[in-house]
Design a protein around this motif. Structure first.
Motif, PDB file in Angstrom:
ATOM      1  N   ALA A 143       0.782  -1.334  -0.002  1.00  0.00           N
ATOM      2  CA  ALA A 143      -0.003   0.080  -0.128  1.00  0.00           C
ATOM      3  C   ALA A 143       0.922   1.283  -0.096  1.00  0.00           C
ATOM      4  N   SER A 144       1.893   1.313   0.744  1.00  0.00           N
ATOM      5  CA  SER A 144       2.909   2.277   0.925  1.00  0.00           C
ATOM      6  C   SER A 144       3.642   2.568  -0.575  1.00  0.00           C
ATOM      7  N   LEU A 145       3.935   1.548  -1.028  1.00  0.00           N
ATOM      8  CA  LEU A 145       4.615   1.719  -2.618  1.00  0.00           C
ATOM      9  C   LEU A 145       3.817   2.189  -3.467  1.00  0.00           C
ATOM     10  N   PHE A 146       2.504   2.036  -3.274  1.00  0.00           N
ATOM     11  CA  PHE A 146       1.556   2.434  -4.278  1.00  0.00           C
ATOM     12  C   PHE A 146       1.061   4.018  -4.019  1.00  0.00           C
ATOM     13  N   GLY A 147       1.723   4.504  -2.873  1.00  0.00           N
ATOM     14  CA  GLY A 147       1.503   6.023  -2.425  1.00  0.00           C
ATOM     15  C   GLY A 147       0.410   6.167  -1.549  1.00  0.00           C
ATOM     16  N   SER A 188      -6.602   1.112   2.539  1.00  0.00           N
ATOM     17  CA  SER A 188      -5.738   0.344   1.404  1.00  0.00           C
ATOM     18  C   SER A 188      -4.969  -1.111   1.901  1.00  0.00           C
ATOM     19  N   LYS A 189      -4.587  -0.898   3.021  1.00  0.00           N
ATOM     20  CA  LYS A 189      -3.830  -1.954   3.698  1.00  0.00           C
ATOM     21  C   LYS A 189      -5.065  -3.139   3.977  1.00  0.00           C
ATOM     22  N   ALA A 214       0.303   7.730  -9.816  1.00  0.00           N
ATOM     23  CA  ALA A 214       1.415   8.670  -9.144  1.00  0.00           C
ATOM     24  C   ALA A 214       1.675  10.169 -10.028  1.00  0.00           C
ATOM     25  N   ILE A 215       1.067  10.134 -11.345  1.00  0.00           N
ATOM     26  CA  ILE A 215       1.213  11.266 -11.997  1.00  0.00           C
ATOM     27  C   ILE A 215      -0.063  12.226 -11.819  1.00  0.00           C
ATOM     28  N   ILE A 216      -1.175  11.502 -11.393  1.00  0.00           N
ATOM     29  CA  ILE A 216      -2.468  12.563 -11.167  1.00  0.00           C
ATOM     30  C   ILE A 216      -2.310  13.004  -9.921  1.00  0.00           C
ATOM     31  N   MET A 217      -1.527  12.262  -8.824  1.00  0.00           N
ATOM     32  CA  MET A 217      -1.394  12.369  -7.573  1.00  0.00           C
ATOM     33  C   MET A 217      -0.553  13.990  -7.695  1.00  0.00           C
ATOM     34  N   SER A 218       0.381  14.119  -8.240  1.00  0.00           N
ATOM     35  CA  SER A 218       1.233  14.990  -8.487  1.00  0.00           C
ATOM     36  C   SER A 218       0.726  16.295  -9.201  1.00  0.00           C
ATOM     37  N   LEU A 219      -0.424  16.071  -9.781  1.00  0.00           N
ATOM     38  CA  LEU A 219      -1.064  17.076 -10.547  1.00  0.00           C
ATOM     39  C   LEU A 219      -2.528  17.737  -9.848  1.00  0.00           C
ATOM     40  N   GLU A 220      -3.164  16.643  -9.341  1.00  0.00           N
ATOM     41  CA  GLU A 220      -4.635  17.224  -8.645  1.00  0.00           C
ATOM     42  C   GLU A 220      -4.549  16.498  -7.140  1.00  0.00           C
ATOM     43  N   GLY A 221      -3.734  15.837  -6.826  1.00  0.00           N
ATOM     44  CA  GLY A 221      -3.873  15.308  -5.382  1.00  0.00           C
ATOM     45  C   GLY A 221      -4.909  14.095  -5.382  1.00  0.00           C
ATOM     46  N   ASN A 222      -5.276  13.968  -3.972  1.00  0.00           N
ATOM     47  CA  ASN A 222      -6.328  12.722  -3.803  1.00  0.00           C
ATOM     48  C   ASN A 222      -7.632  12.831  -4.519  1.00  0.00           C
ATOM     49  N   VAL A 223      -8.117  14.044  -4.814  1.00  0.00           N
ATOM     50  CA  VAL A 223      -9.534  14.278  -5.585  1.00  0.00           C
ATOM     51  C   VAL A 223      -9.224  13.881  -7.092  1.00  0.00           C
TER      52      VAL A 223
END
Length: 442
Positions: free
Chosen positions: A114-118, A127-128, A253-262
């Motif tokens: 779960a941690s590796l997946f962000g 997630s865990k 990973a890409i979307i997290m950096s662009l738009e966060g959790n939403v």
């Protein structure tokens, strides 16, 4: 064989498998809906981060089941019943081996994965939990996929479809029961999903109790060459499923950096609907596999071409209908999974749906043509196409397009990849067809 008879057989197998695969894909879609209603944006993000592991398990089961089922169908059509039974036995051995690996990961590694997946904070805990339950149910998922494929290739596509749909409907009912009346949260969603393949196997059991099965477990050692042959034929099915998981990891990973959790939650809506769409194409592909493999064993080249033509025509008609629905009702589809009425999630998801699903006809062609090659015991072109669309093109494409066009680039990476791979698949098909013609004239 007459064309009308060929079409009836295609219609029977394909319609049953499409319905069954849609039902099977609802394992995760039901989780998406009920988790979004019961646990909100964090629950939806946690589920999306955990989905790749389900894809790995499901893909492993399909690899063994489809690879073994293809071999079984060909050997059965050639009246080699001893080899057919050895195929089933080695498929069971392989499923047991993979099951041990997944269960060990569920016991010792769910938090690490779960941690590796962000995942972080509350999302990490959810997630865990989801991952651990799904991994511990891996033996049921694997064996269910193996039995579904063998029963389908054993001339009982109706029972295979009933098992897939029955398992999925039970998951939907149990999802609601465990999340709402029982208040079991994310654990309830995972537990309901894990019980579904158990129920599916119970539905399949009359095929064995009434001794209608043409395949049987026999006393024989695990054979390396036999096992390798099964895995080789099933690799495209594995890559198709696993690539979905890998793409989700990279896109998250890409979307997290662009738009966060939403943004990740919005992608969760798109990714889960994509699983259903791909399931439709997989249903067509799995429907034609027993027929093409049997025709191949009988050297019926004309029948093989007719079945492929029916499959591609059906795929194009379904693709047109699916994209029309997505294009005109994207906001309504997004709002179904947006229980908190988050305006940013709504905007991102609606735009993403319209861009992402332009890939429909190309993805459908790639799934079907890969299964076509596999059904002819010629898996190499299928391996190439699966690796290209699953890893080698889409991942660089996602980083490249997101660099220039941000979130819109992420959505366009999938259709751009499928279009490019479809062009390569068409070249492979022409090459294989020329070889078949030359062999048939010799």
């Amino acid at each position: 064989m007459k064309t009308s008879s060929c079409f009836r057989e295609f219609a029977k197998y394909t319609s049953l498998n499409v319905m069954g695969m849609i039902g099977l894909s609802c394992y995760i879609l039901a989780d998406t809906f009920f988790v979004s209603m019961g646990l909100g944006t964090n629950g939806l993000a946690a589920l999306n981060l955990a989905i790749p592991v389900y894809s790995f398990i499901h893909g492993s089961g399909l690899m063994i089941g489809m690879g073994g089922g293809t071999k079984y169908s060909i050997r059965k059509s050639q009246q080699d019943h001893k080899a057919a039974n050895r195929t089933f036995t080695n498929a069971v051995y392989l499923a047991a081996l993979f099951a041990v690996l997944f269960v060990l990961a569920g016991l010792f590694l769910p938090g690490t994965i779960a941690s590796l997946f962000g995942a972080e904070g509350d999302v990490l805990d959810m997630s865990k939990t989801y991952l651990q339950v799904i991994l511990l149910f891996a033996p049921a998922f694997l064996m269910n996929n193996v039995l579904l494929c063998f029963v389908r290739n054993d001339g009982a596509p109706q029972l295979s479809m009933a098992a897939m749909i029955g398992g999925s409907l039970s998951n939907i009912v149990l999802d609601w029961v465990f999340i709402f009346p029982c208040q079991m949260g994310i654990f309830g969603a995972a537990f309901a999903t894990g019980l579904a393949p158990v129920i599916s196997m119970l539905i399949l059991s009359p095929h064995f109790i009434q001794k209608k099965n043409g395949f049987r477990f026999t006393k024989c050692r695990a054979e390396g060459k036999f096992a390798a042959s099964i895995l080789s034929s099933g690799v495209p099915s594995l890559v198709t499923e696993v690539s979905s998981g890998v793409v989700i990891i990279v896109f998250n990973a890409i979307i997290m950096s662009l738009e966060g959790n939403v943004g990740v939650a919005a992608y969760g809506v798109i990714a889960n609907l994509s699983l259903v769409v791909i399931a439709v194409y997989t249903g067509i592909a799995q429907g034609i596999q027993p027929i093409i493999s049997r025709y191949y064993g009988m050297k019926n080249l004309k029948g093989i071409r007719a079945i492929l033509r029916y499959a591609l025509t059906t795929m194009l008609l379904i693709s047109a209908a699916l994209y029309a629905a997505v294009f005109f009702w994207a906001p309504e589809i997004a709002s179904v999974f947006n229980s908190e009425q988050n305006p940013l999630l709504q905007e991102i998801a609606a735009e993403g749906l319209r861009l992402y699903f332009t890939a429909c006809p190309f993805a459908g062609f790639n799934v079907i043509i890969s299964m076509y090659f596999t059904s002819l015991e010629n898996p190499r072109p299928a391996h190439i196409l699966s690796l290209l669309r699953g890893f080698l093109i889409i991942i660089p494409m996602a980083f490249l397009l997101s660099h220039f066009w941000n979130i819109q680039g992420v959505w366009c990476a999938f259709p751009a990849t499928e279009l490019l791979v479809a062009a390569i698949g068409a070249v492979c098909f022409i090459s294989v067809s020329k070889k078949q013609k030359s062999l048939s004239t010799e």
